[in-house]
Design an enzyme around this catalytic site. Structure first.
Site, PDB file in Angstrom:
ATOM      1  N   GLU A  98       0.829  -1.213   0.000  1.00  0.00           N
ATOM      2  CA  GLU A  98       0.000   0.000   0.000  1.00  0.00           C
ATOM      3  C   GLU A  98       0.861   1.259   0.000  1.00  0.00           C
ATOM      4  O   GLU A  98       0.502   2.265  -0.601  1.00  0.00           O
ATOM      5  CB  GLU A  98      -0.934   0.011   1.223  1.00  0.00           C
ATOM      6  CG  GLU A  98      -1.966  -1.094   1.217  1.00  0.00           C
ATOM      7  CD  GLU A  98      -2.973  -0.938   0.090  1.00  0.00           C
ATOM      8  OE1 GLU A  98      -2.595  -1.202  -1.068  1.00  0.00           O
ATOM      9  OE2 GLU A  98      -4.104  -0.539   0.358  1.00  0.00           O
ATOM     10  N   THR A 141      -5.251   9.023  -6.214  1.00  0.00           N
ATOM     11  CA  THR A 141      -5.404   8.923  -4.756  1.00  0.00           C
ATOM     12  C   THR A 141      -4.741  10.128  -4.086  1.00  0.00           C
ATOM     13  O   THR A 141      -5.262  10.682  -3.120  1.00  0.00           O
ATOM     14  CB  THR A 141      -4.776   7.607  -4.240  1.00  0.00           C
ATOM     15  OG1 THR A 141      -5.322   6.540  -4.997  1.00  0.00           O
ATOM     16  CG2 THR A 141      -5.060   7.370  -2.776  1.00  0.00           C
TER      17      THR A 141
HETATM   18  P1  ADP Z   1      -7.315   1.107  -5.386  1.00  0.00           P
HETATM   19  O1  ADP Z   1      -7.893   2.420  -4.990  1.00  0.00           O
HETATM   20  O2  ADP Z   1      -8.225   0.314  -6.256  1.00  0.00           O
HETATM   21  O3  ADP Z   1      -6.747   0.322  -4.260  1.00  0.00           O
HETATM   22  P2  ADP Z   1      -4.833   2.249  -5.723  1.00  0.00           P
HETATM   23  O4  ADP Z   1      -4.937   3.574  -6.396  1.00  0.00           O
HETATM   24  O5  ADP Z   1      -4.671   2.169  -4.260  1.00  0.00           O
HETATM   25  O6  ADP Z   1      -6.074   1.408  -6.240  1.00  0.00           O
HETATM   26  O7  ADP Z   1      -3.629   1.422  -6.329  1.00  0.00           O
HETATM   27  C1  ADP Z   1      -3.349   1.456  -7.641  1.00  0.00           C
HETATM   28  C2  ADP Z   1      -1.878   1.886  -7.833  1.00  0.00           C
HETATM   29  O8  ADP Z   1      -1.005   0.819  -7.439  1.00  0.00           O
HETATM   30  C3  ADP Z   1      -1.598   2.170  -9.292  1.00  0.00           C
HETATM   31  O9  ADP Z   1      -0.724   3.277  -9.349  1.00  0.00           O
HETATM   32  C4  ADP Z   1      -0.877   0.929  -9.771  1.00  0.00           C
HETATM   33  O10 ADP Z   1       0.022   1.204 -10.815  1.00  0.00           O
HETATM   34  C5  ADP Z   1      -0.149   0.446  -8.519  1.00  0.00           C
HETATM   35  N1  ADP Z   1       0.057  -1.028  -8.517  1.00  0.00           N
HETATM   36  C6  ADP Z   1       1.221  -1.676  -8.510  1.00  0.00           C
HETATM   37  N2  ADP Z   1       1.044  -3.010  -8.481  1.00  0.00           N
HETATM   38  C7  ADP Z   1      -0.285  -3.224  -8.485  1.00  0.00           C
HETATM   39  C8  ADP Z   1      -1.080  -4.401  -8.462  1.00  0.00           C
HETATM   40  N3  ADP Z   1      -0.562  -5.623  -8.451  1.00  0.00           N
HETATM   41  N4  ADP Z   1      -2.412  -4.230  -8.440  1.00  0.00           N
HETATM   42  C9  ADP Z   1      -2.952  -2.995  -8.457  1.00  0.00           C
HETATM   43  N5  ADP Z   1      -2.257  -1.856  -8.479  1.00  0.00           N
HETATM   44  C10 ADP Z   1      -0.918  -1.965  -8.493  1.00  0.00           C
END
Ligand code: ADP
Length: 306
Positions: free
Chosen positions: A128, A181
């Site tokens: 995260e 975010t």
């Molecule tokens: P969500 O709000 O759906 O959790 P986030 O914005 O927290 O999505 O996370 C997405 C970010 O994390 C993007 O920048 C993405 O490139 C990065 N990322 C890296 N690896 C992964 C992965 N395995 N799955 C999802 N996001 C990833």
């Protein structure tokens, strides 16, 4: 056991009055992953389908979370990871948390469970940190424990599992717009008034009590956010309309999922949850924004082997 296939659920974090502390796992949407134990040290992402995301270990949340686990383990070998994304990145339903949590849970299973769930949460939080710059636990904890979870404290990390009433269903609509975010954090105020604080923790206590006692009306009365939603909802086109039609369709409450743009509603029973989905869809059809909709029971088990 040399390899394991896992399902790791999508999650709704914040849940109106529970900003940064509450989360819940969903049943009908999640990532699928295959993790293999290999002799070669370190972690490699060997396959990634469904989304255009980095496969370099240090750039992928599953890799980073896995490395955090390896750093604390006396295991001499390494792991290969296949990720089949079913959750869109940046959707606000815990896409990054699903990959991080799935990876560390699977590795712990393959190693004979040397780590506690709380330790696994800490490893997944490193994923995260990569995704959002903040090692938050409000998506990771429900993905791992299932049901609702409360992050009572970060220092020390203290996670409380909260039961989910059996007829509680979630409807989530993901309008296909991008909100970074970091942007949705930047617009928040850093101070709140005592009056807003009082209203917010009244509702948070009410929501937790309602979940424990299966009091659906109390859950509905408590799903109000006086602090974050009034500011963040401005970034989500159609938010106010989605909320009003959801409540008219019988939802107990409605709010922003995570940092958006997804919007969630809770309902008593599947039928109402589907009606809410229909009402939400109409809003985005009229505005002309594409969307995904999920109608889901609460996932009470969290990440599991397939
Ligand atoms: P969500 O709000 O759906 O959790 P986030 O914005 O927290 O999505 O996370 C997405 C970010 O994390 C993007 O920048 C993405 O490139 C990065 N990322 C890296 N690896 C992964 C992965 N395995 N799955 C999802 N996001 C990833």
């Amino acid at each position: 056991m040399k390899n394991i296939s896992v399902f790791c659920p999508a999650t709704i974090a914040n849940i109106s009055c529970g900003f940064d502390v509450l989360g819940v796992a969903l049943e009908s949407v999640g990532d699928e992953m295959i993790i293999r134990k290999v002799d070669q040290k370190g972690i490699r992402i060997t396959k990634l389908t469904g989304q255009d995301l980095p496969i370099e270990t240090h750039m992928n949340v599953a890799g980073v979370a896995g490395l955090a686990l390896l750093a604390e383990s006396d295991y001499e070998g390494g792991f290969e990871i296949e990720i089949h994304k079913k959750i869109k990145a940046g959707s606000g339903i815990g896409s990054s948390a699903a990959s991080s949590t799935g990876a560390v849970w699977a590795m712990n299973e393959l190693l004979g469970r040397p780590f506690s769930k709380l330790q696994l949460v800490k490893f997944a939080m490193e994923g995260e940190r990569l995704a959002s710059g903040v090692a938050h636990a409000d998506n990771v904890a429900p993905a791992l424990f299932g049901g609702f979870t409360l992050v009572r404290s970060y220092h020390p990390l203290d996670i409380v599992a909260i039961p989910s009433p059996p007829q509680l269903w979630a409807t989530v609509i993901h309008p296909q717009i991008e909100i970074r975010t970091s942007d949705s954090r930047k617009i928040l105020k850093t101070n709140i008034t005592l009056a807003d604080g009082i209203k917010q923790w009244g509702n948070l206590g009410g929501l937790v009590a309602g979940l424990f006692t299966e009091d659906y009306d109390l859950i509905g009365r408590s799903l109000i956010d006086h602090i974050v939603e009034p500011i963040r909802s401005i970034l989500i086109p159609g938010f106010d309309k989605v909320k009003s039609v959801s409540l008219e369709a019988g939802a107990l409450g409605c709010g922003i999922s995570g940092s958006g743009p997804s919007i969630f509603a809770f309902s008593k029973g599947e039928e109402t949850a589907k009606k809410v989905a229909g009402a939400m869809k109409e809003v985005y059809k009229k505005i002309g924004i594409d969307y995904d909709v999920h109608v889901s029971k609460v996932n009470v088990d969290g990440v599991r082997a397939l």
